[in-house]
Motif scaffolding. Structure first.
Motif, PDB file in Angstrom:
ATOM      1  N   ALA A  70      57.502  22.953  39.301  1.00 15.09           N
ATOM      2  CA  ALA A  70      56.456  22.199  38.878  1.00 15.09           C
ATOM      3  C   ALA A  70      56.106  21.539  40.149  1.00 15.09           C
ATOM      4  N   TYR A  71      54.729  20.759  39.724  1.00 14.41           N
ATOM      5  CA  TYR A  71      53.927  20.042  40.948  1.00 14.41           C
ATOM      6  C   TYR A  71      53.912  18.448  40.095  1.00 14.41           C
ATOM      7  N   VAL A  72      54.283  17.326  40.757  1.00 17.84           N
ATOM      8  CA  VAL A  72      54.556  16.221  40.330  1.00 17.84           C
ATOM      9  C   VAL A  72      53.585  15.248  41.311  1.00 17.84           C
ATOM     10  N   GLY A  73      52.937  14.488  40.666  1.00 20.93           N
ATOM     11  CA  GLY A  73      52.294  13.483  41.354  1.00 20.93           C
ATOM     12  C   GLY A  73      52.913  12.111  41.438  1.00 20.93           C
ATOM     13  N   LEU A  74      53.082  11.501  42.619  1.00 23.61           N
ATOM     14  CA  LEU A  74      53.801  10.191  42.658  1.00 23.61           C
ATOM     15  C   LEU A  74      52.699   9.296  43.134  1.00 23.61           C
ATOM     16  N   ASP A  75      52.740   8.025  42.343  1.00 20.33           N
ATOM     17  CA  ASP A  75      51.911   7.169  42.696  1.00 20.33           C
ATOM     18  C   ASP A  75      52.549   6.159  43.645  1.00 20.33           C
ATOM     19  N   THR A  76      52.263   6.080  44.982  1.00 15.97           N
ATOM     20  CA  THR A  76      53.066   5.449  45.910  1.00 15.97           C
ATOM     21  C   THR A  76      52.672   3.764  45.894  1.00 15.97           C
ATOM     22  N   ALA A  77      51.608   3.612  45.144  1.00 15.04           N
ATOM     23  CA  ALA A  77      51.643   2.093  44.688  1.00 15.04           C
ATOM     24  C   ALA A  77      52.437   1.599  43.874  1.00 15.04           C
ATOM     25  N   GLN A  78      53.082   2.535  42.905  1.00 18.65           N
ATOM     26  CA  GLN A  78      53.973   1.688  42.023  1.00 18.65           C
ATOM     27  C   GLN A  78      55.565   2.343  42.619  1.00 18.65           C
ATOM     28  N   THR A  79      55.981   1.152  43.040  1.00 19.62           N
ATOM     29  CA  THR A  79      57.266   1.261  43.792  1.00 19.62           C
ATOM     30  C   THR A  79      58.385   0.145  43.097  1.00 19.62           C
ATOM     31  N   ASN A  80      57.665  -0.814  42.239  1.00 28.75           N
ATOM     32  CA  ASN A  80      58.655  -1.567  41.628  1.00 28.75           C
ATOM     33  C   ASN A  80      59.346  -1.052  40.427  1.00 28.75           C
ATOM     34  N   ILE A  81      60.539  -0.898  40.334  1.00 21.90           N
ATOM     35  CA  ILE A  81      61.226  -0.205  39.060  1.00 21.90           C
ATOM     36  C   ILE A  81      60.945  -0.942  37.989  1.00 21.90           C
ATOM     37  N   LEU A  82      60.598   0.036  36.709  1.00 19.29           N
ATOM     38  CA  LEU A  82      60.669  -0.119  35.658  1.00 19.29           C
ATOM     39  C   LEU A  82      61.883   0.641  34.825  1.00 19.29           C
ATOM     40  N   SER A  83      62.828   0.051  34.558  1.00 22.66           N
ATOM     41  CA  SER A  83      64.059   0.662  34.190  1.00 22.66           C
ATOM     42  C   SER A  83      63.747   1.780  33.011  1.00 22.66           C
ATOM     43  N   GLY A  84      64.196   2.952  33.478  1.00 21.23           N
ATOM     44  CA  GLY A  84      64.128   4.177  32.517  1.00 21.23           C
ATOM     45  C   GLY A  84      62.853   4.976  32.834  1.00 21.23           C
ATOM     46  N   GLU A  85      62.116   4.513  33.742  1.00 26.45           N
ATOM     47  CA  GLU A  85      60.906   5.554  34.276  1.00 26.45           C
ATOM     48  C   GLU A  85      61.572   6.305  35.361  1.00 26.45           C
ATOM     49  N   ILE A  86      60.606   7.492  35.593  1.00 28.75           N
ATOM     50  CA  ILE A  86      60.996   8.467  36.498  1.00 28.75           C
ATOM     51  C   ILE A  86      60.359   8.207  37.948  1.00 28.75           C
ATOM     52  N   TYR A  87      61.030   8.224  38.949  1.00 35.50           N
ATOM     53  CA  TYR A  87      60.538   8.036  40.364  1.00 35.50           C
ATOM     54  C   TYR A  87      60.642   9.138  41.293  1.00 35.50           C
ATOM     55  N   GLY A  88      60.193   9.315  42.201  1.00 34.78           N
ATOM     56  CA  GLY A  88      60.644   9.917  43.572  1.00 34.78           C
ATOM     57  C   GLY A  88      61.176   9.041  44.472  1.00 34.78           C
ATOM     58  N   VAL A  89      62.643   9.431  44.690  1.00 38.56           N
ATOM     59  CA  VAL A  89      63.410   8.641  45.601  1.00 38.56           C
ATOM     60  C   VAL A  89      63.895   9.458  46.783  1.00 38.56           C
ATOM     61  N   TYR A  90      63.682   8.408  48.217  1.00 39.60           N
ATOM     62  CA  TYR A  90      63.999   9.314  49.298  1.00 39.60           C
ATOM     63  C   TYR A  90      65.649   9.331  49.454  1.00 39.60           C
ATOM     64  N   VAL A  91      65.983  10.539  49.797  1.00 43.64           N
ATOM     65  CA  VAL A  91      67.409  10.587  50.064  1.00 43.64           C
ATOM     66  C   VAL A  91      67.527  10.915  51.775  1.00 43.64           C
TER      67      VAL A  91
END
Length: 235
Positions: free
Chosen positions: A161-182
């Motif tokens: 799949a293709y996902v769009g990450l909004d890099t301006a939204q980095t404040n965590i809202l619990s339960g939402e989906i994020y791209g996380v750097y490992v």
């Protein structure tokens, strides 16, 4: 150029209007201006400009009935469409002005193909793996697009799949989906939950075969790349 009546009929067809009152609203003019133009048997040139700017209508098609009804350029995104056959009702052209009706070509990034510096340090640079045409409303200066190469979020987000990450939204809202750097692996898509008692965030997959991971609170600002704001995949 065709007579006023011929041009007028094409304008009504293309704008899905039926009366002078409706057309006056579309052109943002007085109805009397239409009556005046009809009496002179001449369509004012500014009508063609307004119809081009508002709907992308081709002035040549309006004037002569030839060529595509709509124009397209790289900048404006107008879609060329041949004129409808006689007697057929054409789709309301106002829809072609919507952001979702116009496309933008964007770069797709790999989630794992990282580059490293000469000393072996992780540089967090992701290589381009292609281009994708998406609705303009899905693109933006802060949107970074990745191709998912893991099954951890299936069945919600499938591999490929293709996902769009909004890099301006980095404040965590619990339960939402994020791209996380490992580190040394790349971007991982996870649903994040706050675990305040242990001063960390829990990274959960939708796929139960993948175990939970953890992100210390002090790493949140640095390692959260952005929030997943859209997902494009086949069913």
């Amino acid at each position: 150029m065709s007579s006023f009546d011929e041009v007028f009929e094409r304008i009504k067809l293309a704008t899905n209007t039926r009366t002078q009152v409706e057309l006056a609203e579309v052109l943002d003019i007085r109805q009397s201006s239409i009556s005046d133009a009809k009496r002179r048997d001449s369509v004012p040139s500014d009508w063609f400009m307004k119809l081009f700017e508002k709907f992308g209508l081709n002035p040549d098609w309006l004037k002569k009935g030839v060529g595509p009804m709509y124009l397209r350029t790289e900048e404006d995104g107008y879609q060329p469409v041949e004129g409808p056959a006689a007697g057929r009702v054409f789709e309301n052209p106002a829809k072609f002005g919507d952001p979702d009706a116009r496309s933008a070509v964007v770069t797709i990034h790999s989630m794992q193909n990282l580059e490293t510096s000469e000393d072996g340090e992780d540089t967090r640079r992701f290589s381009s793996v292609g281009k994708l045409s998406i609705p303009q409303s899905f693109a933006g200066a802060t949107i970074q697009i990745f191709r998912v190469d893991a099954s951890s979020m299936e069945p919600l987000i499938k591999k490929g799949a293709y996902v769009g990450l909004d890099t301006a939204q980095t404040n965590i809202l619990s339960g939402e989906i994020y791209g996380v750097y490992v580190p040394y692996e790349g971007i991982s898509i996870k649903r994040i939950f706050l675990d305040a008692a242990n001063q960390r965030f829990i990274l959960r997959s939708e796929n139960p075969a993948h175990p939970e991971q953890y992100l210390p609170m002090d790493r949140c600002t640095e390692d959260v790349v952005g929030r997943v704001v859209w997902n494009l995949q086949t069913m």
